[in-house]
Write a protein that holds these residues in place. Sequence first.
Motif, mmCIF file in Angstrom:
data_model
loop_
_atom_site.group_PDB
_atom_site.id
_atom_site.type_symbol
_atom_site.label_atom_id
_atom_site.label_comp_id
_atom_site.label_asym_id
_atom_site.label_seq_id
_atom_site.Cartn_x
_atom_site.Cartn_y
_atom_site.Cartn_z
ATOM 1 N N ARG A 6 0.808 -1.219 0.000
ATOM 2 C CA ARG A 6 0.000 0.000 0.000
ATOM 3 C C ARG A 6 0.840 1.268 0.000
ATOM 4 N NH1 ARG A 6 -3.133 -2.647 -2.199
ATOM 5 N NH2 ARG A 6 -4.863 -3.712 -1.236
ATOM 6 N N ASN A 7 2.128 1.132 0.183
ATOM 7 C CA ASN A 7 3.022 2.285 0.209
ATOM 8 C C ASN A 7 3.780 2.360 -1.103
ATOM 9 O OD1 ASN A 7 2.449 2.968 3.007
ATOM 10 N ND2 ASN A 7 3.521 1.060 3.478
ATOM 11 N N VAL A 8 3.200 3.086 -2.063
ATOM 12 C CA VAL A 8 3.781 3.240 -3.390
ATOM 13 C C VAL A 8 3.961 4.736 -3.638
ATOM 14 C CG1 VAL A 8 3.512 2.795 -5.853
ATOM 15 C CG2 VAL A 8 2.618 1.146 -4.184
ATOM 16 N N PHE A 9 5.208 5.142 -3.912
ATOM 17 C CA PHE A 9 5.540 6.544 -4.083
ATOM 18 C C PHE A 9 6.209 6.751 -5.434
ATOM 19 C CE2 PHE A 9 5.783 5.394 0.392
ATOM 20 C CZ PHE A 9 4.905 6.308 0.956
ATOM 21 N N GLU A 10 5.558 7.502 -6.311
ATOM 22 C CA GLU A 10 6.121 7.760 -7.636
ATOM 23 C C GLU A 10 7.029 8.978 -7.577
ATOM 24 O OE1 GLU A 10 4.694 8.966 -12.095
ATOM 25 O OE2 GLU A 10 3.456 7.525 -10.981
ATOM 26 N N GLY A 11 8.170 8.872 -8.241
ATOM 27 C CA GLY A 11 9.111 9.976 -8.241
ATOM 28 C C GLY A 11 10.019 9.950 -9.450
ATOM 29 N N LYS A 12 11.055 10.782 -9.381
ATOM 30 C CA LYS A 12 12.008 10.937 -10.477
ATOM 31 C C LYS A 12 13.340 10.317 -10.068
ATOM 32 C CE LYS A 12 14.202 14.565 -13.199
ATOM 33 N NZ LYS A 12 14.303 16.011 -13.404
ATOM 34 N N ILE A 13 13.936 9.571 -10.971
ATOM 35 C CA ILE A 13 15.250 8.974 -10.716
ATOM 36 C C ILE A 13 16.288 10.091 -10.813
ATOM 37 C CG2 ILE A 13 16.984 7.307 -11.494
ATOM 38 C CD1 ILE A 13 14.599 5.704 -12.717
ATOM 39 N N ILE A 14 17.026 10.309 -9.712
ATOM 40 C CA ILE A 14 18.012 11.390 -9.699
ATOM 41 C C ILE A 14 19.441 10.881 -9.827
ATOM 42 C CG2 ILE A 14 16.561 13.069 -8.522
ATOM 43 C CD1 ILE A 14 17.959 12.307 -5.888
#
Length: 68
Positions: A6-14
């Motif tokens: 339930r813990n899904v966090f979308e982001g940018k690969i840095i």
Amino acid sequence: MKISARNVFEGKIIDIGKGATTSHVFLDVKGLHFTAAITNEAVEELDLKVGGTASAVIKSSEVMIAVK
């Protein structure tokens, strides 16, 4: 894709730090940074690239915090 976590966090690969067998993938999610250690093979199969988007999926039975 369906997933039980339930813990899904979308982001940018840095950043992607590639080692001999394992890569460290650094993900920025609204100013929070997540790091995942995955195989180099997984980086290639997922076609992960700096600047791309990915999700941090967290499934854990416990989270520990320590102070000195």
